[in-house]
Design a protein around this motif. Structure first.
Motif, short mmCIF file in Angstrom:
data_model
loop_
_atom_site.label_atom_id
_atom_site.label_comp_id
_atom_site.label_asym_id
_atom_site.label_seq_id
_atom_site.Cartn_x
_atom_site.Cartn_y
_atom_site.Cartn_z
N THR A 169 47.36 18.23 79.90
CA THR A 169 46.44 19.08 79.14
C THR A 169 45.01 18.57 79.22
OG1 THR A 169 48.22 19.66 77.59
CG2 THR A 169 45.96 20.09 76.88
N LEU A 170 44.84 17.27 79.03
CA LEU A 170 43.47 16.74 79.06
C LEU A 170 42.87 16.78 80.47
CD1 LEU A 170 43.22 13.55 80.23
CD2 LEU A 170 44.48 13.10 78.13
N LEU A 171 43.73 16.68 81.49
CA LEU A 171 43.23 16.79 82.86
C LEU A 171 42.67 18.18 83.14
CD1 LEU A 171 45.74 14.88 85.18
CD2 LEU A 171 43.38 14.27 84.63
N VAL A 172 43.28 19.17 82.53
CA VAL A 172 42.82 20.55 82.72
C VAL A 172 41.54 20.81 81.93
CG1 VAL A 172 43.37 22.98 82.27
CG2 VAL A 172 45.12 21.46 83.21
N ILE A 173 41.49 20.29 80.70
CA ILE A 173 40.38 20.59 79.80
C ILE A 173 39.12 19.78 80.10
CG2 ILE A 173 39.61 20.46 77.39
CD1 ILE A 173 42.44 21.16 76.55
N SER A 174 39.28 18.49 80.40
CA SER A 174 38.12 17.60 80.49
C SER A 174 37.06 18.00 81.52
CB SER A 174 38.56 16.15 80.73
OG SER A 174 39.36 16.04 81.88
N PRO A 175 37.41 18.53 82.70
CA PRO A 175 36.34 18.92 83.63
C PRO A 175 35.51 20.09 83.11
CG PRO A 175 38.42 18.61 84.80
CD PRO A 175 38.74 18.63 83.33
N LEU A 176 36.05 20.81 82.14
CA LEU A 176 35.36 21.97 81.59
C LEU A 176 34.63 21.67 80.28
CD1 LEU A 176 38.22 24.59 82.14
CD2 LEU A 176 36.25 24.16 83.61
N ARG A 177 35.24 20.79 79.46
CA ARG A 177 34.67 20.54 78.14
C ARG A 177 34.58 19.06 77.77
NH1 ARG A 177 35.60 25.15 73.63
NH2 ARG A 177 34.84 26.89 74.86
N GLY A 178 34.59 18.19 78.75
CA GLY A 178 34.45 16.77 78.45
C GLY A 178 35.57 16.27 77.55
N ARG A 179 35.20 15.55 76.50
CA ARG A 179 36.20 14.94 75.62
C ARG A 179 36.61 15.86 74.46
NH1 ARG A 179 35.56 8.59 74.44
NH2 ARG A 179 37.62 9.10 73.60
N TRP A 180 36.56 17.14 74.68
CA TRP A 180 36.96 18.10 73.66
C TRP A 180 38.39 17.86 73.19
CZ3 TRP A 180 40.73 21.83 73.04
CH2 TRP A 180 40.52 22.79 72.04
N PHE A 181 39.26 17.51 74.12
CA PHE A 181 40.66 17.24 73.78
C PHE A 181 40.75 16.15 72.71
CE2 PHE A 181 44.59 14.87 74.22
CZ PHE A 181 45.56 15.86 74.29
N HIS A 204 35.74 10.96 79.91
CA HIS A 204 34.32 10.59 79.97
C HIS A 204 33.81 10.75 81.41
CE1 HIS A 204 30.84 7.80 79.05
NE2 HIS A 204 30.92 7.66 80.36
N ILE A 205 34.62 10.32 82.36
CA ILE A 205 34.23 10.37 83.77
C ILE A 205 34.33 11.79 84.33
CG2 ILE A 205 34.83 9.58 86.10
CD1 ILE A 205 35.78 6.95 84.77
N LEU A 206 35.42 12.48 84.01
CA LEU A 206 35.64 13.83 84.55
C LEU A 206 34.74 14.87 83.90
CD1 LEU A 206 39.56 13.95 84.76
CD2 LEU A 206 37.94 13.61 86.64
N GLY A 207 34.45 14.66 82.61
CA GLY A 207 33.71 15.67 81.86
C GLY A 207 32.23 15.72 82.18
N LYS A 208 31.68 14.58 82.62
CA LYS A 208 30.26 14.50 82.95
C LYS A 208 29.42 15.05 81.79
CE LYS A 208 31.17 14.67 87.90
NZ LYS A 208 30.93 15.34 89.19
N ASP A 209 28.59 16.05 82.06
CA ASP A 209 27.70 16.58 81.02
C ASP A 209 28.16 17.95 80.50
OD1 ASP A 209 25.99 14.37 81.17
OD2 ASP A 209 24.97 15.22 82.91
N ARG A 210 29.44 18.19 80.56
CA ARG A 210 29.95 19.49 80.14
C ARG A 210 29.96 19.66 78.62
NH1 ARG A 210 30.44 23.10 84.45
NH2 ARG A 210 31.21 21.98 86.27
N TYR A 211 29.66 20.85 78.19
CA TYR A 211 29.83 21.27 76.79
C TYR A 211 29.15 20.31 75.81
CZ TYR A 211 32.28 24.01 73.21
OH TYR A 211 32.59 24.85 72.16
N GLN A 212 27.87 20.11 75.99
CA GLN A 212 27.12 19.18 75.15
C GLN A 212 26.52 19.88 73.94
OE1 GLN A 212 27.32 16.14 75.49
NE2 GLN A 212 27.68 15.63 77.63
N ILE A 213 26.13 19.08 72.96
CA ILE A 213 25.49 19.61 71.76
C ILE A 213 24.01 19.86 72.03
CG2 ILE A 213 24.78 19.04 69.41
CD1 ILE A 213 27.39 17.63 69.02
N GLN A 214 23.53 20.95 71.53
CA GLN A 214 22.12 21.30 71.67
C GLN A 214 21.46 21.26 70.30
OE1 GLN A 214 21.38 25.26 73.19
NE2 GLN A 214 19.47 24.62 74.14
N LEU A 215 20.28 20.65 70.22
CA LEU A 215 19.55 20.54 68.96
C LEU A 215 18.35 21.48 68.96
CD1 LEU A 215 18.84 19.06 66.27
CD2 LEU A 215 17.52 17.44 67.66
N LYS A 216 18.24 22.24 67.89
CA LYS A 216 17.07 23.10 67.70
C LYS A 216 16.07 22.30 66.87
CE LYS A 216 20.08 27.16 67.75
NZ LYS A 216 20.61 28.30 66.96
#
Length: 204
Positions: free
Chosen positions: A35-47, A144-156
């Motif tokens: 599951t984490l292998l599928v998710i992490s490239p798309l959403r980093g450490r979301w899992f 951490h390695i697979l996710g790179k900069d995916r799905y990061q928090i944005q600050l207004k």
């Protein structure tokens, strides 16, 4: 955080304890890994922040009795994390090779890995901080390695009032406003939910 997240911690106990009598439960670890292998490239450490049973166990069980000390920064270093990852994966492969392909013995290898890491995570969680293990967890490091900069928090910036409420609720002890591109953000959404000005949001 998902509605189911607080209840996932029980799965760690089931696998780590009941698995000693029912090794087939160890195969649940393969489900987690897949599951984490599928998710992490798309959403980093979301899992880690939403579906990880051990993360849930740490957040909703261990946190109640933790000393909540500061996590040593050195544990976040890849110079520490990568060797731990290689050591644990190497040990697991070594043990798997010794099973000669026997179904129950393979399952028991995963059970023992789950039990050992849960004991370590629990002790660290009790005496340091609930998510201490997560700073150098092998699976977290892989994400951490697979996710790179995916799905990061944005600050207004125009909405932020520097109240630091986001920092106080971060289970990874990140300074949220300074760590918007931090790969170890576990995407638990706590900072977003507590922000009184809706200054934080995820960006794809």
């Amino acid at each position: 955080m998902l509605k189911i997240t607080p209840y996932l911690g029980i799965l760690v106990i089931v696998v780590a304890i009941a698995g000693l009598w029912y090794p087939i439960l160890g195969y649940f670890m393969l489900v987690v890994f897949g599951t984490l292998l599928v998710i992490s490239p798309l959403r980093g450490r979301w899992f880690c922040g939403n579906l990880c049973p051990r993360g849930s166990f740490s957040d909703f069980w261990i946190a109640k009795i933790s000393q909540n000390n500061k996590i040593p920064p050195i544990l976040r270093s890849l110079w520490i994390r990568v060797p731990i990852f290689l050591l644990m994966m190497g040990f697991m492969v070594y043990r798997l090779l010794q099973t000669h392909g026997l179904f129950n013995q393979i399952g028991m290898v995963f059970v023992i890995m789950c039990l050992a890491t849960t004991i370590i995570a629990t002790l660290l969680g009790l005496f340091i901080s609930p998510r201490t293990w997560c700073t150098f967890c092998p699976m977290g490091t892989l994400q951490h390695i697979l996710g790179k900069d995916r799905y990061q928090i944005q600050l207004k910036n125009d909405k932020c009032i520097a109240c630091k409420k986001c920092d106080k609720v971060c289970p990874m002890q990140l300074e949220v406003r300074k760590a918007l591109s931090e790969k170890d953000c576990i995407k638990c959404s706590r900072c977003i939910e507590i922000c009184p000005k809706n200054a934080l949001a995820f960006k794809n």
